[in-house]
Design a protein around this motif. Structure first.
Motif, short mmCIF file in Angstrom:
data_model
loop_
_atom_site.label_atom_id
_atom_site.label_comp_id
_atom_site.label_asym_id
_atom_site.label_seq_id
_atom_site.Cartn_x
_atom_site.Cartn_y
_atom_site.Cartn_z
N ALA A 172 0.83 -1.21 0.00
CA ALA A 172 0.00 0.00 0.00
C ALA A 172 0.86 1.25 0.00
O ALA A 172 0.56 2.23 -0.70
CB ALA A 172 -0.93 -0.01 1.21
N GLU A 173 1.95 1.25 0.77
CA GLU A 173 2.87 2.39 0.79
C GLU A 173 3.49 2.60 -0.58
O GLU A 173 3.63 3.73 -1.06
CB GLU A 173 3.97 2.16 1.83
CG GLU A 173 3.49 2.23 3.27
CD GLU A 173 4.60 1.90 4.26
OE1 GLU A 173 5.70 1.53 3.80
OE2 GLU A 173 4.36 2.01 5.47
N SER A 175 2.21 1.74 -3.48
CA SER A 175 1.19 2.25 -4.39
C SER A 175 0.99 3.75 -4.21
O SER A 175 0.84 4.49 -5.19
CB SER A 175 -0.13 1.51 -4.16
OG SER A 175 0.00 0.14 -4.49
N ARG A 176 0.99 4.20 -2.96
CA ARG A 176 0.84 5.64 -2.70
C ARG A 176 2.02 6.42 -3.28
O ARG A 176 1.85 7.51 -3.84
CB ARG A 176 0.70 5.90 -1.20
CG ARG A 176 -0.65 5.51 -0.63
CD ARG A 176 -0.84 6.07 0.77
NE ARG A 176 0.07 5.48 1.73
CZ ARG A 176 -0.20 4.38 2.44
NH1 ARG A 176 -1.36 3.75 2.27
NH2 ARG A 176 0.67 3.91 3.31
N GLY A 179 1.67 6.81 -6.96
CA GLY A 179 0.69 7.85 -7.26
C GLY A 179 1.30 9.23 -7.16
O GLY A 179 1.01 10.11 -7.99
N TRP A 180 2.14 9.44 -6.16
CA TRP A 180 2.81 10.74 -6.02
C TRP A 180 3.76 10.99 -7.19
O TRP A 180 3.79 12.09 -7.75
CB TRP A 180 3.57 10.79 -4.70
CG TRP A 180 4.29 12.09 -4.50
CD1 TRP A 180 3.76 13.27 -4.06
CD2 TRP A 180 5.67 12.35 -4.78
NE1 TRP A 180 4.73 14.24 -4.04
CE2 TRP A 180 5.91 13.71 -4.47
CE3 TRP A 180 6.73 11.56 -5.24
CZ2 TRP A 180 7.16 14.30 -4.62
CZ3 TRP A 180 7.97 12.15 -5.39
CH2 TRP A 180 8.18 13.50 -5.09
N ASP A 200 -4.94 -1.07 -9.25
CA ASP A 200 -5.00 -0.01 -8.24
C ASP A 200 -4.14 1.19 -8.60
O ASP A 200 -4.45 2.31 -8.19
CB ASP A 200 -4.55 -0.55 -6.88
CG ASP A 200 -5.64 -1.36 -6.19
OD1 ASP A 200 -6.83 -1.19 -6.55
OD2 ASP A 200 -5.30 -2.17 -5.31
N VAL A 201 -3.05 0.98 -9.33
CA VAL A 201 -2.09 2.08 -9.53
C VAL A 201 -1.95 2.52 -10.98
O VAL A 201 -1.48 3.63 -11.24
CB VAL A 201 -0.69 1.69 -9.00
CG1 VAL A 201 -0.74 1.38 -7.52
CG2 VAL A 201 -0.09 0.53 -9.78
#
Length: 241
Positions: A172-173, A175-176, A179-180, A200-201
């Motif tokens: 999850a980290e 993937s975030r 996104g950034w 998701d990404v």
């Protein structure tokens, strides 16, 4: 997509007279995350090798922000960072020292605070910056590698099975963070077997089959169900082959 960051056009390539890619057409724009799926042997790793200049096309054209990796691999590699499935670091050095060393190899220098800022932006806890990487988990090693990409300020990121072996929190980290990076305009090409993680990404998902890009779908909203259907179709086709 007039000026893609990554482009492969009608590419054929292989190894020792064995054809792997058979007319590959692929583009990735700045600020786009593209996930490339496919069975083992479909040509995913070979595709990454094209952009890195490790694989020479026998036909077609490959470009990294206008640079031809087949003619000038160094020029292409200056534009990108490659993060393999298992990140290799110097075990006796700290995360900060690894970044400083690899930056020096790339002909770049960065102040200690800039290196620390890159590692922090990559999500590595400050307490780990000056620890030897010998005991780092896979997720922590990936953060060091992404910290290096941030310190180099590269506009293109190539990822090989980035979520393989990560626990749910680390995934999850990651993937975030992707996104950034996308929001910062980085073009991201990731090869993966993780369909749900890709959905998701990624902005687009392509399915590579026997060296050809058989289909592309948008990876958002209702299209996600089409991604699953696509995966089932080609999984069934692979089992029948």
């Amino acid at each position: 997509m007039a000026h893609p960051a990554l482009r492969a056009q009608a590419v054929e390539a292989g190894y020792a007279h064995r054809s792997i890619l058979r007319g590959l057409d692929l583009t990735v724009a700045a600020g786009e995350t593209y996930a490339l799926l496919g069975a083992n042997g479909a040509g995913k790793t070979t595709t990454l090798g094209l952009f890195l200049g490790f694989v020479q096309p026998t036909r077609g054209q490959v470009r990294v922000l206008g640079a031809d990796p087949a003619r000038d691999a160094a020029a292409a590699r200056r534009q990108l960072a490659y993060i393999p499935e298992n990140v290799a670091l110097y075990e006796h050095l700290s995360a900060r020292e690894n970044l400083a060393y690899f930056l020096d190899l790339a002909g770049q220098r960065a102040a200690a605070d800039a290196i620390g800022a890159a590692l922090a932006r990559a999500g590595l806890d400050a307490a780990a910056h000056d620890r030897r990487v010998a005991g780092f988990s896979k997720g922590m090693r990936q953060k060091v590698a992404i910290g290096l990409a941030l310190a180099r300020r590269v506009p293109v990121l190539l990822l090989d099975e980035p979520t393989s072996g990560l626990d749910p929190q680390a995934s999850a980290e990651f993937s975030r963070l992707l996104g950034w990076l996308r929001g910062e305009g980085v073009a991201i090409l990731m090869v993966t077997h993780d369909l749900l993680g890709a959905a998701d990404v990624a902005d687009r998902i392509g399915f590579l089959d026997q060296g050809r890009l058989r289909e592309e779908v948008a990876a958002s909203g209702a299209e996600r169900f089409d991604v699953r259907a696509l995966h089932r179709r080609y999984a069934a086709a692979g089992a029948a082959a």
